[in-house]
Design a protein around this motif. Structure first.
Motif, PDB file in Angstrom:
ATOM      1  N   ARG A 249      30.574 -29.120 -58.258  1.00 45.55           N
ATOM      2  CA  ARG A 249      31.611 -29.312 -59.290  1.00 45.55           C
ATOM      3  C   ARG A 249      32.947 -28.730 -58.840  1.00 45.55           C
ATOM      4  N   PHE A 250      32.889 -27.613 -58.125  1.00 50.23           N
ATOM      5  CA  PHE A 250      34.109 -26.949 -57.672  1.00 50.23           C
ATOM      6  C   PHE A 250      34.499 -27.348 -56.251  1.00 50.23           C
ATOM      7  N   LYS A 251      33.913 -28.452 -55.762  1.00 51.97           N
ATOM      8  CA  LYS A 251      34.302 -29.063 -54.482  1.00 51.97           C
ATOM      9  C   LYS A 251      34.074 -28.142 -53.279  1.00 51.97           C
ATOM     10  N   VAL A 252      33.021 -27.342 -53.343  1.00 52.40           N
ATOM     11  CA  VAL A 252      32.611 -26.548 -52.181  1.00 52.40           C
ATOM     12  C   VAL A 252      31.876 -27.475 -51.212  1.00 52.40           C
ATOM     13  N   ASP A 253      32.177 -27.377 -49.938  1.00 50.66           N
ATOM     14  CA  ASP A 253      31.552 -28.229 -48.924  1.00 50.66           C
ATOM     15  C   ASP A 253      30.179 -27.675 -48.563  1.00 50.66           C
ATOM     16  N   ILE A 254      29.151 -28.276 -49.120  1.00 53.73           N
ATOM     17  CA  ILE A 254      27.778 -27.807 -48.912  1.00 53.73           C
ATOM     18  C   ILE A 254      27.315 -28.041 -47.475  1.00 53.73           C
ATOM     19  N   ASN A 255      27.997 -28.917 -46.754  1.00 55.25           N
ATOM     20  CA  ASN A 255      27.603 -29.169 -45.362  1.00 55.25           C
ATOM     21  C   ASN A 255      27.721 -27.928 -44.483  1.00 55.25           C
ATOM     22  N   HIS A 256      28.500 -26.956 -44.919  1.00 56.54           N
ATOM     23  CA  HIS A 256      28.605 -25.699 -44.166  1.00 56.54           C
ATOM     24  C   HIS A 256      27.347 -24.846 -44.296  1.00 56.54           C
ATOM     25  N   PHE A 257      26.450 -25.231 -45.198  1.00 54.66           N
ATOM     26  CA  PHE A 257      25.268 -24.420 -45.498  1.00 54.66           C
ATOM     27  C   PHE A 257      24.031 -25.311 -45.414  1.00 54.66           C
ATOM     28  N   PRO A 258      23.577 -25.628 -44.194  1.00 53.85           N
ATOM     29  CA  PRO A 258      22.537 -26.652 -44.032  1.00 53.85           C
ATOM     30  C   PRO A 258      21.198 -26.301 -44.668  1.00 53.85           C
ATOM     31  N   THR A 259      20.834 -25.028 -44.683  1.00 50.56           N
ATOM     32  CA  THR A 259      19.552 -24.658 -45.295  1.00 50.56           C
ATOM     33  C   THR A 259      19.623 -24.821 -46.803  1.00 50.56           C
ATOM     34  N   ILE A 260      20.718 -24.367 -47.393  1.00 49.61           N
ATOM     35  CA  ILE A 260      20.918 -24.553 -48.827  1.00 49.61           C
ATOM     36  C   ILE A 260      20.912 -26.038 -49.169  1.00 49.61           C
ATOM     37  N   LYS A 261      21.607 -26.833 -48.376  1.00 51.45           N
ATOM     38  CA  LYS A 261      21.681 -28.272 -48.623  1.00 51.45           C
ATOM     39  C   LYS A 261      20.296 -28.915 -48.544  1.00 51.45           C
TER      40      LYS A 261
ATOM     41  N   ARG B  80      31.662 -17.278 -50.579  1.00 48.29           N
ATOM     42  CA  ARG B  80      31.292 -15.916 -50.174  1.00 48.29           C
ATOM     43  C   ARG B  80      29.801 -15.667 -50.415  1.00 48.29           C
ATOM     44  N   GLY B  81      29.302 -16.102 -51.562  1.00 47.99           N
ATOM     45  CA  GLY B  81      27.887 -15.920 -51.860  1.00 47.99           C
ATOM     46  C   GLY B  81      26.993 -16.763 -50.977  1.00 47.99           C
ATOM     47  N   PHE B  82      27.392 -18.021 -50.749  1.00 48.09           N
ATOM     48  CA  PHE B  82      26.578 -18.901 -49.917  1.00 48.09           C
ATOM     49  C   PHE B  82      26.568 -18.438 -48.465  1.00 48.09           C
ATOM     50  N   GLU B  83      27.642 -17.820 -48.008  1.00 51.50           N
ATOM     51  CA  GLU B  83      27.657 -17.282 -46.643  1.00 51.50           C
ATOM     52  C   GLU B  83      26.633 -16.167 -46.474  1.00 51.50           C
ATOM     53  N   ALA B  84      26.334 -15.465 -47.545  1.00 47.87           N
ATOM     54  CA  ALA B  84      25.276 -14.448 -47.512  1.00 47.87           C
ATOM     55  C   ALA B  84      23.902 -15.074 -47.724  1.00 47.87           C
ATOM     56  N   LEU B  85      23.832 -16.064 -48.598  1.00 49.47           N
ATOM     57  CA  LEU B  85      22.553 -16.668 -48.943  1.00 49.47           C
ATOM     58  C   LEU B  85      21.979 -17.511 -47.816  1.00 49.47           C
ATOM     59  N   GLU B  86      22.820 -18.228 -47.087  1.00 46.12           N
ATOM     60  CA  GLU B  86      22.351 -19.136 -46.034  1.00 46.12           C
ATOM     61  C   GLU B  86      21.479 -18.423 -44.994  1.00 46.12           C
ATOM     62  N   PRO B  87      21.909 -17.300 -44.392  1.00 48.23           N
ATOM     63  CA  PRO B  87      21.037 -16.662 -43.394  1.00 48.23           C
ATOM     64  C   PRO B  87      19.760 -16.072 -43.998  1.00 48.23           C
ATOM     65  N   ILE B  88      19.815 -15.655 -45.257  1.00 48.26           N
ATOM     66  CA  ILE B  88      18.595 -15.166 -45.912  1.00 48.26           C
ATOM     67  C   ILE B  88      17.589 -16.298 -46.037  1.00 48.26           C
ATOM     68  N   LEU B  89      18.056 -17.452 -46.496  1.00 46.97           N
ATOM     69  CA  LEU B  89      17.154 -18.590 -46.669  1.00 46.97           C
ATOM     70  C   LEU B  89      16.636 -19.122 -45.336  1.00 46.97           C
ATOM     71  N   LYS B  90      17.419 -19.009 -44.290  1.00 46.90           N
ATOM     72  CA  LYS B  90      16.925 -19.410 -42.967  1.00 46.90           C
ATOM     73  C   LYS B  90      15.673 -18.618 -42.591  1.00 46.90           C
ATOM     74  N   GLN B  91      15.621 -17.371 -43.032  1.00 47.00           N
ATOM     75  CA  GLN B  91      14.476 -16.514 -42.719  1.00 47.00           C
ATOM     76  C   GLN B  91      13.304 -16.728 -43.664  1.00 47.00           C
ATOM     77  N   THR B  92      13.576 -17.024 -44.929  1.00 44.88           N
ATOM     78  CA  THR B  92      12.507 -17.058 -45.935  1.00 44.88           C
ATOM     79  C   THR B  92      11.962 -18.446 -46.228  1.00 44.88           C
ATOM     80  N   ALA B  93      12.753 -19.487 -45.964  1.00 42.40           N
ATOM     81  CA  ALA B  93      12.407 -20.818 -46.465  1.00 42.40           C
ATOM     82  C   ALA B  93      11.305 -21.480 -45.664  1.00 42.40           C
ATOM     83  N   GLY B  94      10.472 -22.222 -46.417  1.00 51.03           N
ATOM     84  CA  GLY B  94       9.589 -23.224 -45.853  1.00 51.03           C
ATOM     85  C   GLY B  94      10.032 -24.537 -46.460  1.00 51.03           C
ATOM     86  N   THR B  95       9.145 -25.136 -47.229  1.00 44.54           N
ATOM     87  CA  THR B  95       9.541 -26.313 -48.004  1.00 44.54           C
ATOM     88  C   THR B  95      10.535 -25.918 -49.095  1.00 44.54           C
ATOM     89  N   TYR B  96      10.320 -24.713 -49.642  1.00 44.46           N
ATOM     90  CA  TYR B  96      11.165 -24.218 -50.728  1.00 44.46           C
ATOM     91  C   TYR B  96      11.832 -22.914 -50.300  1.00 44.46           C
TER      92      TYR B  96
END
Length: 216
Positions: A175-187, A137-153
């Motif tokens: 650790r909790f087996k969340v599939d990070i592939n669903h969140f390409p910017t975070i990954k 739930r948190g990563f679903e919110a974080l991913e689009p934010i990072l798409k807008q803000t991210a450069g290298t970091y």
């Protein structure tokens, strides 16, 4: 002038909040001592009266620095940033600084507390599903934010507190087996950051209290 006493970090190798502070110390080039506080052994060493005197919330981390003891990882990191030279952990630009704080708050208030040790111990048998739900739930919110803000970091091309918060949270997700592939910017950001020396030396796999079977 008398030599400055090294800060002392009271933490746990796998605590994401402790890891944030270790990353900040490493990025700033600050030498410090560690006092392990085992969150599992003897029912949790953080629950002792001795540790409660350091941190009334009986959580890690706590840091003794400059004659005071601070708790709460974000307060510690900001104090380090405001009192020590070197890499800025908050951008000079007000808009970027606000973006960093949005990302940090989303992680440290909206994700991590819902899957920390104290909470999942109360959940019982459903703890993995519980943690997965709130991290996703948190990563679903974080991913689009990072798409807008991210450069290298996370925000542009300079490391900030947002990056310090992101990497330990991705570690928890794995650790909790969340599939990070669903969140390409975070990954992508995580893969970049974990190759940096400050993130390597602060990693849970190489701390003084890391169990032998978890060392790499």
């Amino acid at each position: 002038m008398a030599a400055q006493t090294k800060p002392v970090l009271y933490g746990y190798f796998r605590s994401s909040c402790s890891w944030r502070v270790r990353i900040a110390f490493a990025l700033k080039g600050i030498e410090y001592d560690q006092v392990p506080v085992n969150l599992i052994k003897d029912g949790g060493q953080q629950l002792t009266d001795q540790y409660k005197a350091l941190n009334p919330m009986q959580q890690v981390p706590a840091v003794s620095i400059d004659g005071i003891t601070l708790s709460q990882s974000m307060a510690i990191i900001q104090y380090i940033d405001e009192t020590r030279p070197g890499l800025r952990l908050l951008p000079a630009d007000p808009k970027q600084r606000a973006q960093v704080r949005v990302i940090c708050d989303l992680i440290v208030s909206g994700i991590q507390p819902l899957q920390n040790l104290y909470v999942i111990q109360k959940i019982g048998a459903e703890k993995v599903q519980w943690a997965q739900h709130f991290i996703n739930r948190g990563f679903e919110a974080l991913e689009p934010i990072l798409k807008q803000t991210a450069g290298t970091y996370c925000v542009g091309n300079e490391i900030s507190m947002a990056d310090i918060c992101l990497v330990p949270q991705v570690y928890n997700a794995e650790r909790f087996k969340v599939d990070i592939n669903h969140f390409p910017t975070i990954k992508r950001l995580n893969q970049t950051l974990i190759e940096l020396e400050a993130f390597k030396v602060s990693h849970p796999s190489c701390q003084p209290d890391t169990p032998d079977d978890l060392r790499t």
